[in-house]
Enzyme design. Sequence first.
Site, short mmCIF file in Angstrom:
data_model
loop_
_atom_site.label_atom_id
_atom_site.label_comp_id
_atom_site.label_asym_id
_atom_site.label_seq_id
_atom_site.Cartn_x
_atom_site.Cartn_y
_atom_site.Cartn_z
N THR A 6 0.83 -1.20 0.00
CA THR A 6 0.00 0.00 0.00
C THR A 6 0.86 1.26 0.00
OG1 THR A 6 -1.83 -1.13 1.09
CG2 THR A 6 -1.77 1.27 1.27
N ARG A 50 11.71 29.57 -0.11
CA ARG A 50 12.03 30.54 -1.15
C ARG A 50 13.29 31.32 -0.75
NH1 ARG A 50 6.75 34.04 -2.44
NH2 ARG A 50 8.22 35.05 -3.86
N HIS A 51 13.91 31.91 -1.73
CA HIS A 51 15.03 32.80 -1.47
C HIS A 51 14.56 33.98 -0.62
CE1 HIS A 51 13.16 35.57 -4.33
NE2 HIS A 51 12.98 34.51 -5.11
N ASN A 58 11.44 41.56 -6.06
CA ASN A 58 10.26 41.41 -5.21
C ASN A 58 9.79 42.77 -4.72
OD1 ASN A 58 11.55 38.36 -3.73
ND2 ASN A 58 10.02 38.58 -5.34
N ARG A 66 19.81 35.22 -6.42
CA ARG A 66 19.04 35.44 -5.19
C ARG A 66 18.96 34.17 -4.33
NH1 ARG A 66 15.73 36.03 -9.65
NH2 ARG A 66 13.79 34.84 -9.80
N GLU A 121 13.69 29.72 -11.57
CA GLU A 121 12.30 30.16 -11.59
C GLU A 121 11.67 29.95 -12.96
OE1 GLU A 121 9.57 30.35 -10.40
OE2 GLU A 121 9.43 32.21 -9.23
N TYR A 146 -2.01 38.77 -20.75
CA TYR A 146 -2.49 38.94 -19.37
C TYR A 146 -3.79 38.16 -19.17
CZ TYR A 146 -3.91 41.27 -15.05
OH TYR A 146 -4.30 41.53 -13.75
N HIS A 150 12.44 29.02 -5.87
CA HIS A 150 11.56 30.12 -6.24
C HIS A 150 10.10 29.70 -6.12
CE1 HIS A 150 15.19 31.96 -8.07
NE2 HIS A 150 15.47 30.70 -8.34
#
Length: 692
Positions: free
Chosen positions: A296, A497-498, A504, A549, A570, A592, A636
């Site tokens: 299993t 994350r960095h 950012n 980064r 990333e 977009y 990332h």
Amino acid sequence: MASSGGNSDQLFVSVKLESPQLAECDLDPHLFGSHPVAGSWDPCKALPLERAGAAVWDLSCVVPSQHEPLDFKFVLKKTNDSSQCIVEEGPNRSLGCQSSEVELRPAVFKLNEGNDVLECKVQVQTEMLSPFDLAASWRAHQEYLQPSRVRGANDVTINTGLEGRAKNGFASGLELDLENSSNNDTTKDILYNSTKGDSSPNHYAKTMKGATEGHAPSLEEHRTMFVDRGVGSPNFARPTKETFSASNFKFDSEAKDMPAAEGAVAAAAVADQMYGPKEDRKLTIVLVGLPARGKTFTAAKLTRYLRWLGHETKHFNVGKYRRLKHGTNQTADFFRGDNREGVEARNEVAALAMEDMLSWMQEGGQVGIFDATNSTRIRRNMLMKMAEGKCKIIFLETICNDKDVLERNIRLKVQQSPDYAEQTDFEAGVRDFKERLAYYEKVYEPVEEGSYIKMIDMVSGKGGQLQINDISGYLPGRIVFFLVNCHLTPRPILLTRHGESMDNVGGRIGGDSSLSEAGQLYSRKLASFVEKRLKSERTATIWTSTLQRTILTAHPIIGFPKIQWRALDEINAGVCDGMTYDEIKKSKPEEYESRKKDKLRYRYPRGESYLDVIQRLEPVIIELERQRAPVVVIAHQAVLRALYAYFADKPLEEVPNIEIPLHTIIEIQMGVAGVQEKRYKLMDAVHPTVGL
């Protein structure tokens, strides 16, 4: 364009449909034709063309050079009602077995009961590929640790942390060059994904959006781009004016940049389904083994892996069927081989589970994991007879001879199994389970028939064997490769994350910026946390991407090797790299809106989609499964979303929206009990971050 080929050559075909008017309609283009894979002229089974641009759709596949002439047409379907079909006017289009020529007349459709006419430009490009070409291309497609753009630079280096490593007994100056290491003993198989709601591999068999319109890149261009740029490399598809060469091939990246993905090399994945037996397109993994052998656990892990890759996979546990039909209060006598009623009852629920699985496959399921002891030939023959003509069966037998492991598994089974939920005396439950196990041992017959995989003592951490018989094809090959690297050694995997970057702070996506002051503070806090959490783990490693980064975030951590992976870079934002979402909304409104509608499948122009990221992360997952020591992954947001989705068994549709906050550590604990999670928030993010 295509050269004459031998009997084993493959013909790569790329079909494109272009129409600005079609882009404004609520209609989706499809292709159907004379071959079964194209629906045998059934519009309901037509293959969808994938959106490759604002007004361009395409579909690519590979066919043997000796195939029968393929007749086809285009058909339009309502976006929300596929039953309404509009077939193109005019005669059938034909692609002959000895010719790459196809009539390129426009595709004309009559809309609104013939009152309106829609005309679409058609482009068909072909190229003859030898098996050697396909193998070489797939090797390039699968190899994610590619040569660096900087001549002589290693793609993966281990920095042993000279500041604090000597006292821990580590050699200093250790450097690992994976670019030149041999992976010839590793199975390299074709990779494709099919997403939920679209189980066809054609979802991925297509020319990429980053190609110049009207130009289908040749196989040599694909191969050179893969070798020179590196799949998933941070510089792969970011605009640049550099021109560099490889083996006398000049490559102008500004003119021909393409994302690390499929095209001609990915289309080969379709061949397994197109030209294999129909039942081979569905796969059932039938577990075989005595109780407490980890069946299993193996089934659940394999299900999670295949789902993450995009294969529609479901785990069918026969024990659950038995408990639903007969309750949870059976004693060991129920499992005696000479108990006719018990044997019939257990075979009955096994047949019910198999029927459910086959019905599920008819509705679109691809891989069924059939979890039971299946310990006799009679039972296995029953299953093979039920599956005949419907799916391919591979038996997966788990064998364990380590008494310590068995004792641990037995006690864990009694502790967790619903069969003993009402048992107040734990030791009495252990005795009953061992009695049940003895009855199974008396009638157990090892697998010697059909296609099978045998895992022998592979969970003990002391080596073991993997035996295979009559295993071929893409998916069985990937399953074998995955199982070779699996084990039960408990160890933590830390995902983070960095630290906050300057991009950012500015709300910009992608890029390769340095850390902000808050990001630098987090890097020091992270180093302190890792030092305390892993102080007794001498063999732990730190993994980062190749972007600064993550490297800067890992810099204060001393005493552990640091490994840079291109595959951890990333998600590639392509032409949108370095932009804010407000800028994208204003300058590229179509992109977009497309991303907003389907974030999972949306691919940035000359960049990547989340599904592309998952593909390039597969080697990372395999290596994380293989590792027996702790690993700290500093990466990332998009990459960690995909990795976390694997461990947490999240549906693919949820991947782009998984919360991975800055300055937070997610600890994944791997072991016998499965996957467990803890989160540590080391500090608050100073600025809100954008989500790729």
